[in-house]
Scaffold this motif. Sequence first.
Motif, PDB file in Angstrom:
ATOM      1  N   ARG A  48       0.832  -1.212   0.000  1.00 40.81           N
ATOM      2  CA  ARG A  48       0.000   0.000   0.000  1.00 40.81           C
ATOM      3  C   ARG A  48       0.865   1.260   0.000  1.00 40.81           C
ATOM      4  O   ARG A  48       0.562   2.216  -0.721  1.00 40.81           O
ATOM      5  CB  ARG A  48      -0.941  -0.013   1.208  1.00 40.81           C
ATOM      6  CG  ARG A  48      -2.088  -0.993   1.046  1.00 40.81           C
ATOM      7  CD  ARG A  48      -3.025  -0.984   2.231  1.00 40.81           C
ATOM      8  NE  ARG A  48      -3.626   0.335   2.383  1.00 40.81           N
ATOM      9  CZ  ARG A  48      -4.198   0.753   3.502  1.00 40.81           C
ATOM     10  NH1 ARG A  48      -4.244  -0.021   4.566  1.00 40.81           N
ATOM     11  NH2 ARG A  48      -4.744   1.947   3.561  1.00 40.81           N
ATOM     12  N   PRO A  63      -7.975  -0.101  -2.968  1.00 37.68           N
ATOM     13  CA  PRO A  63      -9.199  -0.551  -2.281  1.00 37.68           C
ATOM     14  C   PRO A  63      -9.186  -2.051  -1.959  1.00 37.68           C
ATOM     15  O   PRO A  63      -9.680  -2.467  -0.916  1.00 37.68           O
ATOM     16  CB  PRO A  63     -10.325  -0.219  -3.269  1.00 37.68           C
ATOM     17  CG  PRO A  63      -9.745   0.764  -4.223  1.00 37.68           C
ATOM     18  CD  PRO A  63      -8.274   0.508  -4.269  1.00 37.68           C
ATOM     19  N   ILE A  64      -8.623  -2.839  -2.857  1.00 38.41           N
ATOM     20  CA  ILE A  64      -8.549  -4.288  -2.632  1.00 38.41           C
ATOM     21  C   ILE A  64      -7.634  -4.584  -1.454  1.00 38.41           C
ATOM     22  O   ILE A  64      -7.982  -5.354  -0.551  1.00 38.41           O
ATOM     23  CB  ILE A  64      -8.060  -5.018  -3.902  1.00 38.41           C
ATOM     24  CG1 ILE A  64      -9.067  -4.854  -5.033  1.00 38.41           C
ATOM     25  CG2 ILE A  64      -7.810  -6.499  -3.613  1.00 38.41           C
ATOM     26  CD1 ILE A  64      -8.562  -5.338  -6.388  1.00 38.41           C
ATOM     27  N   THR A  66      -6.730  -2.634   1.002  1.00 38.81           N
ATOM     28  CA  THR A  66      -7.319  -2.132   2.246  1.00 38.81           C
ATOM     29  C   THR A  66      -8.379  -3.098   2.756  1.00 38.81           C
ATOM     30  O   THR A  66      -8.422  -3.424   3.949  1.00 38.81           O
ATOM     31  CB  THR A  66      -7.912  -0.725   2.023  1.00 38.81           C
ATOM     32  OG1 THR A  66      -6.879   0.142   1.569  1.00 38.81           O
ATOM     33  CG2 THR A  66      -8.519  -0.175   3.297  1.00 38.81           C
ATOM     34  N   ARG A  67      -9.231  -3.566   1.858  1.00 40.99           N
ATOM     35  CA  ARG A  67     -10.270  -4.525   2.247  1.00 40.99           C
ATOM     36  C   ARG A  67      -9.646  -5.808   2.792  1.00 40.99           C
ATOM     37  O   ARG A  67     -10.050  -6.330   3.838  1.00 40.99           O
ATOM     38  CB  ARG A  67     -11.151  -4.840   1.035  1.00 40.99           C
ATOM     39  CG  ARG A  67     -12.366  -5.703   1.376  1.00 40.99           C
ATOM     40  CD  ARG A  67     -13.054  -6.260   0.138  1.00 40.99           C
ATOM     41  NE  ARG A  67     -12.324  -7.413  -0.359  1.00 40.99           N
ATOM     42  CZ  ARG A  67     -11.954  -7.588  -1.623  1.00 40.99           C
ATOM     43  NH1 ARG A  67     -12.215  -6.691  -2.555  1.00 40.99           N
ATOM     44  NH2 ARG A  67     -11.307  -8.671  -1.989  1.00 40.99           N
ATOM     45  N   ILE A  68      -8.612  -6.306   2.107  1.00 37.13           N
ATOM     46  CA  ILE A  68      -7.945  -7.537   2.521  1.00 37.13           C
ATOM     47  C   ILE A  68      -7.304  -7.363   3.896  1.00 37.13           C
ATOM     48  O   ILE A  68      -7.395  -8.258   4.745  1.00 37.13           O
ATOM     49  CB  ILE A  68      -6.907  -7.982   1.474  1.00 37.13           C
ATOM     50  CG1 ILE A  68      -7.616  -8.480   0.210  1.00 37.13           C
ATOM     51  CG2 ILE A  68      -5.989  -9.059   2.028  1.00 37.13           C
ATOM     52  CD1 ILE A  68      -6.695  -8.690  -0.979  1.00 37.13           C
ATOM     53  N   GLN A  69      -6.662  -6.221   4.138  1.00 35.72           N
ATOM     54  CA  GLN A  69      -6.053  -6.010   5.457  1.00 35.72           C
ATOM     55  C   GLN A  69      -7.104  -6.069   6.558  1.00 35.72           C
ATOM     56  O   GLN A  69      -6.871  -6.668   7.610  1.00 35.72           O
ATOM     57  CB  GLN A  69      -5.299  -4.683   5.503  1.00 35.72           C
ATOM     58  CG  GLN A  69      -3.921  -4.750   4.871  1.00 35.72           C
ATOM     59  CD  GLN A  69      -3.123  -3.493   5.139  1.00 35.72           C
ATOM     60  OE1 GLN A  69      -3.573  -2.386   4.869  1.00 35.72           O
ATOM     61  NE2 GLN A  69      -1.928  -3.667   5.668  1.00 35.72           N
ATOM     62  N   ASN A  70      -8.252  -5.471   6.339  1.00 34.19           N
ATOM     63  CA  ASN A  70      -9.323  -5.523   7.341  1.00 34.19           C
ATOM     64  C   ASN A  70      -9.835  -6.947   7.529  1.00 34.19           C
ATOM     65  O   ASN A  70     -10.064  -7.388   8.662  1.00 34.19           O
ATOM     66  CB  ASN A  70     -10.459  -4.575   6.957  1.00 34.19           C
ATOM     67  CG  ASN A  70     -10.140  -3.150   7.317  1.00 34.19           C
ATOM     68  OD1 ASN A  70     -10.184  -2.776   8.488  1.00 34.19           O
ATOM     69  ND2 ASN A  70      -9.801  -2.340   6.330  1.00 34.19           N
ATOM     70  N   GLU A  71      -9.995  -7.675   6.440  1.00 32.16           N
ATOM     71  CA  GLU A  71     -10.437  -9.067   6.547  1.00 32.16           C
ATOM     72  C   GLU A  71      -9.413  -9.905   7.300  1.00 32.16           C
ATOM     73  O   GLU A  71      -9.775 -10.738   8.139  1.00 32.16           O
ATOM     74  CB  GLU A  71     -10.689  -9.637   5.152  1.00 32.16           C
ATOM     75  CG  GLU A  71     -11.890  -9.020   4.456  1.00 32.16           C
ATOM     76  CD  GLU A  71     -12.001  -9.343   2.982  1.00 32.16           C
ATOM     77  OE1 GLU A  71     -12.987  -8.879   2.359  1.00 32.16           O
ATOM     78  OE2 GLU A  71     -11.126 -10.053   2.431  1.00 32.16           O
ATOM     79  N   HIS A  97     -16.507 -13.285   1.390  1.00 31.08           N
ATOM     80  CA  HIS A  97     -15.143 -12.749   1.329  1.00 31.08           C
ATOM     81  C   HIS A  97     -14.309 -13.527   0.305  1.00 31.08           C
ATOM     82  O   HIS A  97     -13.503 -12.947  -0.423  1.00 31.08           O
ATOM     83  CB  HIS A  97     -14.481 -12.811   2.712  1.00 31.08           C
ATOM     84  CG  HIS A  97     -15.189 -11.986   3.740  1.00 31.08           C
ATOM     85  ND1 HIS A  97     -15.909 -12.553   4.758  1.00 31.08           N
ATOM     86  CD2 HIS A  97     -15.304 -10.649   3.883  1.00 31.08           C
ATOM     87  CE1 HIS A  97     -16.435 -11.596   5.505  1.00 31.08           C
ATOM     88  NE2 HIS A  97     -16.084 -10.425   4.989  1.00 31.08           N
ATOM     89  N   ALA A 100     -15.442 -12.488  -3.131  1.00 31.24           N
ATOM     90  CA  ALA A 100     -14.884 -11.182  -3.510  1.00 31.24           C
ATOM     91  C   ALA A 100     -13.453 -11.340  -4.018  1.00 31.24           C
ATOM     92  O   ALA A 100     -13.067 -10.699  -5.004  1.00 31.24           O
ATOM     93  CB  ALA A 100     -14.929 -10.219  -2.330  1.00 31.24           C
ATOM     94  N   ASP A 104     -12.050 -10.429  -7.755  1.00 27.92           N
ATOM     95  CA  ASP A 104     -10.841  -9.618  -7.977  1.00 27.92           C
ATOM     96  C   ASP A 104      -9.872 -10.346  -8.914  1.00 27.92           C
ATOM     97  O   ASP A 104      -9.318  -9.754  -9.837  1.00 27.92           O
ATOM     98  CB  ASP A 104     -10.125  -9.326  -6.654  1.00 27.92           C
ATOM     99  CG  ASP A 104     -10.920  -8.440  -5.717  1.00 27.92           C
ATOM    100  OD1 ASP A 104     -11.752  -7.641  -6.188  1.00 27.92           O
ATOM    101  OD2 ASP A 104     -10.696  -8.545  -4.486  1.00 27.92           O
TER     102      ASP A 104
END
Length: 194
Positions: A48, A63-64, A66-71, A97, A100, A104
């Motif tokens: 990132r 965005p991908i 960031t989403r993955i880090q949260n998951e 998840h 998604a 991707d």
Amino acid sequence: MHINRVYTRAGDSGKTALIGGARVSKADLRIECYGTVDELLAALGLARVALAGGQPGASELLPILTRIQNELFNVGARLATPDPARRAKLPPVEDRHIAALEADIDRLNEGLPDLASFVLPGGGWVSAYCHLARTICRRAERRVCELLASEPAGGVDATYLTYLNRLSDALFVLGRFAAAAAGEAEPLWTPEDT
């Protein structure tokens, strides 16, 4: 959530607390699992940062990532929680998840050239960080597989394993996409050069 104290001295003897309070060795397999997921989070942070400043591909990849880090933080929290009742109160890792990640993969892979050889990590900073993250993800997957086999039924959610397996595939494609977006040639394995 309020965290104001960085050190507690509670781990000085080589033990740490799981969510729920149980104290275990820092060498415990469950600690190894969520520690490896944490390492994966850090590697994704490098990707990132490398994308910052409007690098090619940033609008698609940030965005991908960031989403993955949260998951992944959710995966780590759930791995740190052996009690099923307590774990049920945490954000789940679900089939959506995994779907998604597959979406991707399909979308980003669509415009990439076919491969005639294995890819060597490289192709610019972002690509290299994605490949580094991929290898850490594979290690996390191996550790979770081991934990799944050693825990009683319900002690570990098998969805973690599927999620990590799909994530490693996604990180491979993200690395390839990052190289293409940056106009970098992907280094390919050429066995005759060895």
